[in-house]
Design a protein around this motif. Structure first.
Motif, PDB file in Angstrom:
ATOM      1  N   ALA A   2      -8.373   2.729   8.172  1.00 14.09           N
ATOM      2  CA  ALA A   2      -9.261   1.794   7.479  1.00 14.09           C
ATOM      3  C   ALA A   2      -8.498   0.993   6.437  1.00 14.09           C
ATOM      4  O   ALA A   2      -7.553   1.478   5.809  1.00 14.09           O
ATOM      5  N   THR A   3      -8.904  -0.266   6.256  1.00 11.67           N
ATOM      6  CA  THR A   3      -8.321  -1.091   5.201  1.00 11.67           C
ATOM      7  C   THR A   3      -8.928  -0.696   3.863  1.00 11.67           C
ATOM      8  O   THR A   3      -9.927   0.021   3.789  1.00 11.67           O
ATOM      9  N   SER A   4      -8.330  -1.193   2.779  1.00 11.96           N
ATOM     10  CA  SER A   4      -8.884  -0.906   1.454  1.00 11.96           C
ATOM     11  C   SER A   4     -10.302  -1.457   1.339  1.00 11.96           C
ATOM     12  O   SER A   4     -11.161  -0.846   0.687  1.00 11.96           O
ATOM     13  N   GLU A   6     -12.521  -1.708   3.792  1.00  7.81           N
ATOM     14  CA  GLU A   6     -13.409  -0.807   4.525  1.00  7.81           C
ATOM     15  C   GLU A   6     -13.659   0.481   3.746  1.00  7.81           C
ATOM     16  O   GLU A   6     -14.777   1.019   3.747  1.00  7.81           O
ATOM     17  N   ARG A   7     -12.624   0.984   3.080  1.00 10.63           N
ATOM     18  CA  ARG A   7     -12.801   2.199   2.269  1.00 10.63           C
ATOM     19  C   ARG A   7     -13.735   1.931   1.089  1.00 10.63           C
ATOM     20  O   ARG A   7     -14.615   2.745   0.778  1.00 10.63           O
ATOM     21  N   ARG A   8     -13.548   0.796   0.439  1.00 11.87           N
ATOM     22  CA  ARG A   8     -14.406   0.467  -0.706  1.00 11.87           C
ATOM     23  C   ARG A   8     -15.849   0.248  -0.262  1.00 11.87           C
ATOM     24  O   ARG A   8     -16.790   0.651  -0.949  1.00 11.87           O
ATOM     25  N   ALA A  10     -17.271   1.626   2.298  1.00  7.99           N
ATOM     26  CA  ALA A  10     -17.814   2.946   2.627  1.00  7.99           C
ATOM     27  C   ALA A  10     -18.201   3.702   1.354  1.00  7.99           C
ATOM     28  O   ALA A  10     -19.246   4.371   1.308  1.00  7.99           O
ATOM     29  N   ASP A  11     -17.382   3.616   0.324  1.00  8.77           N
ATOM     30  CA  ASP A  11     -17.696   4.293  -0.941  1.00  8.77           C
ATOM     31  C   ASP A  11     -18.957   3.709  -1.573  1.00  8.77           C
ATOM     32  O   ASP A  11     -19.802   4.446  -2.100  1.00  8.77           O
ATOM     33  N   ASP A  14     -21.940   4.866   0.364  1.00  5.22           N
ATOM     34  CA  ASP A  14     -22.244   6.264   0.092  1.00  5.22           C
ATOM     35  C   ASP A  14     -22.958   6.412  -1.258  1.00  5.22           C
ATOM     36  O   ASP A  14     -23.867   7.243  -1.414  1.00  5.22           O
ATOM     37  N   ASP A 242      -4.487  -4.279  -2.223  1.00  6.20           N
ATOM     38  CA  ASP A 242      -3.888  -2.951  -2.266  1.00  6.20           C
ATOM     39  C   ASP A 242      -2.368  -3.032  -2.086  1.00  6.20           C
ATOM     40  O   ASP A 242      -1.893  -3.569  -1.071  1.00  6.20           O
ATOM     41  N   GLU A 245      -0.925  -1.781   1.292  1.00  3.80           N
ATOM     42  CA  GLU A 245      -1.197  -2.656   2.438  1.00  3.80           C
ATOM     43  C   GLU A 245      -0.333  -3.909   2.388  1.00  3.80           C
ATOM     44  O   GLU A 245       0.180  -4.363   3.424  1.00  3.80           O
TER      45      GLU A 245
END
Length: 280
Positions: A2-4, A6-8, A10-11, A14, A242, A245
């Motif tokens: 996942a890219t930064s 996509e991670r952000r 997702a967070d 959540d 990031d 990346e």
């Protein structure tokens, strides 16, 4: 991986889910409160869909979140929207503003590394070629009412090529010339523009030739401008702040240059492409 972004996302998703659960609501109950269908709640909470500003305000009102929490969520969502912008959003008011963003960013930069796959990189485009590129873009994404002004702005970007103190590397594929976005006369003029670039001080120009084994699969083009990387897709533009990346793309760029044609070799490729246009 996942890219930064996509991670952000997702967070963020959540956190929205946790806030809903803390309010004692299930997904269907929240959907009823905000007037959504249940699948939309699931998509937002699983990070498959980025919430809009309006979506977030619905969420805040439905859960009656404290002002401090609401402000934190708004700030995080605004940052996510800055990191990924769809083209339809970016050019809704026209293409000129997006080009002017590049003028400002690149004029302040000390390092520009461009790798483009399907087109001639913007810093080396002729006005006629740029016009055809932007018209093609507008046909799919909209915002075609200010193409002439956008072309002028794109031409202003090219002033950085002649500014001392900048490191500029521009790498493109030979295939971009074989799948033209403009008529033969425009492509011929564009090729001669590329030939003239060879040897310009502070500018390293290279071509990834056809049928040359590349050190890594080139899935898409990208630009590195100082400590940011930008990736353009068909649907939008992703900005990667990031450091890891950006470093990975920098390493990939170094690898690609090992396969690139420069100087006389690049000039030969370009003359051949121009000759083929005359014989077609």
């Amino acid at each position: 991986m996942a890219t930064s972004f996509e991670r952000r996302r997702a967070d963020f998703a959540d956190r929205l889910r946790q806030l809903r659960e803390a309010a004692g609501l299930n997904g269907k109950e929240l959907a009823q409160l905000v007037g959504w269908n249940a699948p939309k709640v699931s998509k937002v909470e699983k990070g498959r869909q980025t919430a809009s500003n309006e979506d977030l305000e619905d969420w805040i009102r439905a859960l009656k979140l404290p002002a401090a929490t609401a402000d934190e969520l708004r700030a995080e969502l605004a940052s996510l929207h800055d990191q990924y912008v769809t083209w339809k959003q970016a050019v809704r008011a026209g293409h000129r503003a997006r080009q002017e963003e590049s003028v400002e960013r690149e004029s302040k930069a000390s390092l520009i590394r461009a790798v483009d796959v399907g087109i001639v990189p913007g810093l080396l485009q002729t006005a006629d070629y740029a016009e055809h590129v932007l018209h093609a873009h507008a046909a799919l994404q909209g915002g075609g009412h200010d193409i002439t002004d956008a072309v002028r702005a794109r031409m202003r970007r090219q002033q950085v090529l002649y500014e001392a103190g900048k490191t500029i590397e521009i790498l493109m594929t030979e295939s971009a010339l074989l799948h033209p976005v403009a008529p033969p006369d425009v492509m011929t003029g564009q090729i001669h523009r590329l030939i003239a670039t060879i040897g310009v001080p502070n500018v390293r120009f290279g071509i990834l030739p056809l049928r040359v084994q590349l050190p890594y699969m080139l899935m898409h083009g990208y630009w590195i401008v100082d400590d940011l990387a930008m990736i353009e897709t068909v649907t939008g533009e992703l900005t990667l702040p990031d450091p890891d990346e950006v470093a990975t793309l920098g390493e990939l760029t170094d690898m690609l240059w090992s396969a690139a044609a420069e100087g006389d070799h690049a000039r030969t490729i370009l003359h051949r492409a121009a000759d083929e246009l005359r014989t077609d």
